[in-house]
Each structure stands twice: as structure tokens, then as C-alpha cells.
Design a protein around this motif. Structure first.
Motif, PDB file in Angstrom:
ATOM      1  N   TYR A  16       0.821  -1.211   0.000  1.00 47.77           N
ATOM      2  CA  TYR A  16       0.000   0.000   0.000  1.00 47.77           C
ATOM      3  C   TYR A  16       0.859   1.267   0.000  1.00 47.77           C
ATOM      4  N   LEU A  19       2.124   1.673  -3.543  1.00 54.12           N
ATOM      5  CA  LEU A  19       1.072   2.165  -4.433  1.00 54.12           C
ATOM      6  C   LEU A  19       0.754   3.635  -4.175  1.00 54.12           C
ATOM      7  N   LEU A  20       0.744   4.040  -2.914  1.00 50.85           N
ATOM      8  CA  LEU A  20       0.507   5.453  -2.599  1.00 50.85           C
ATOM      9  C   LEU A  20       1.630   6.338  -3.128  1.00 50.85           C
ATOM     10  N   THR A  21       2.862   5.857  -3.040  1.00 52.22           N
ATOM     11  CA  THR A  21       4.000   6.620  -3.562  1.00 52.22           C
ATOM     12  C   THR A  21       3.898   6.777  -5.071  1.00 52.22           C
ATOM     13  N   ILE A  22       3.596   5.712  -5.776  1.00 50.67           N
ATOM     14  CA  ILE A  22       3.451   5.766  -7.232  1.00 50.67           C
ATOM     15  C   ILE A  22       2.295   6.687  -7.607  1.00 50.67           C
ATOM     16  N   THR A  23       1.191   6.612  -6.880  1.00 42.68           N
ATOM     17  CA  THR A  23       0.046   7.479  -7.147  1.00 42.68           C
ATOM     18  C   THR A  23       0.418   8.940  -6.962  1.00 42.68           C
ATOM     19  N   ALA A  24       1.131   9.255  -5.900  1.00 42.08           N
ATOM     20  CA  ALA A  24       1.556  10.635  -5.670  1.00 42.08           C
ATOM     21  C   ALA A  24       2.480  11.114  -6.782  1.00 42.08           C
ATOM     22  N   MET A  26       2.444  10.243  -9.809  1.00 42.73           N
ATOM     23  CA  MET A  26       1.670  10.462 -11.028  1.00 42.73           C
ATOM     24  C   MET A  26       0.745  11.672 -10.918  1.00 42.73           C
ATOM     25  N   ILE A  27       0.331  12.011  -9.722  1.00 42.86           N
ATOM     26  CA  ILE A  27      -0.580  13.144  -9.539  1.00 42.86           C
ATOM     27  C   ILE A  27       0.170  14.467  -9.485  1.00 42.86           C
TER      28      ILE A  27
END
Length: 131
Positions: A16, A19-24, A26-27
């Protein structure tokens, strides 16, 4: 229902966090694009960078319209995207039909080659450089 072991819970927690790091990651560029569109040009390269969106969106958009034929650029992009999509659908449908219905020499190696090209192209396009 079985209980999670401590190791499974740590792996899930680490997943998790990943995934949160990758999401950040990309955002952040999308958020910066919004911020950059709303601040005056004089503040764009200031240090420290401004992280809160400004109030100059309409002024910046009007300046863009005056300096660049933005609507024509969008139209050109739309023509290219639609023509590429239609051509791709036609050619890929014909190729898919040929692979499904006909037996021919080197069918399997050719299919694997095409499949690898698709995989390689999608992985390379995510690292495209604007140099």
C-alpha cells in the motif's frame, strides 16, 4: 476466515505504501500543471515555487489564445488521433481475423513477435523523453 500473519500484514502494508508513492508521483505533474496555469508568468520560475493555485487562469488562457492558435492546434490533434485510431482499428481487425481463421507458415512466431512489439511499445511510451 483465517488470520493474517505478521509477515503478510507487513507485505500488504508495504504494498500500500508503494502504491501510494506511485500514485503521488503520477498526480504531482497534473497538480503542477493546474498551478502553473493559474499563476502569473512572473511567478512561474520564482523560488520557492508557489504550490497553491492562483487566480489568473482566465488571463493566462486569453494570452494563450492571442499568442497561439490554440483551437487549430486542438483540431489538428483531433484529426491525427481520430485517423490513427480508425486506421489502427481497421488494420488490427484484419490481422486478428487472419490469425484466428487462417493457418499459414510462421503463424505462431509472427504472433509472438507482434505481441512482444505491443508490450515493448507500451512500456517504452511510458518513459518517452521530450528532448
Amino acid at each position: 476466515m483465517r488470520q493474517q500473519t505478521k509477515q503478510e500484514a507487513l507485505w500488504r502494508f508495504g504494498g500500500y505504501i508503494f502504491l501510494l508513492t506511485i500514485t503521488a508521483l503520477m498526480i504531482i505533474p497534473i497538480y503542477w500543471m493546474i498551478v502553473a496555469a493559474t499563476i502569473p508568468q512572473s511567478e512561474f520560475f520564482s523560488w520557492p515555487p508557489r504550490l497553491i493555485p492562483g487566480l489568473h487562469y482566465f488571463e493566462n488562457f486569453q494570452a494563450l489564445q492571442e499568442n497561439v492558435d490554440f483551437v487549430r492546434s486542438i483540431g489538428n490533434s483531433l484529426v491525427i488521433a481520430v485517423s490513427y485510431t480508425v486506421l489502427s482499428l481497421i488494420l488490427c481487425s484484419m490481422a486478428g481475423f487472419a490469425f484466428a481463421k487462417y493457418e499459414f507458415r510462421f503463424k505462431e512466431p509472427l504472433f509472438y513477435f507482434i505481441q512482444q512489439r505491443w508490450s515493448f511499445r507500451s512500456s517504452c511510451s511510458s518513459f518517452r523523453c521530450s528532448c
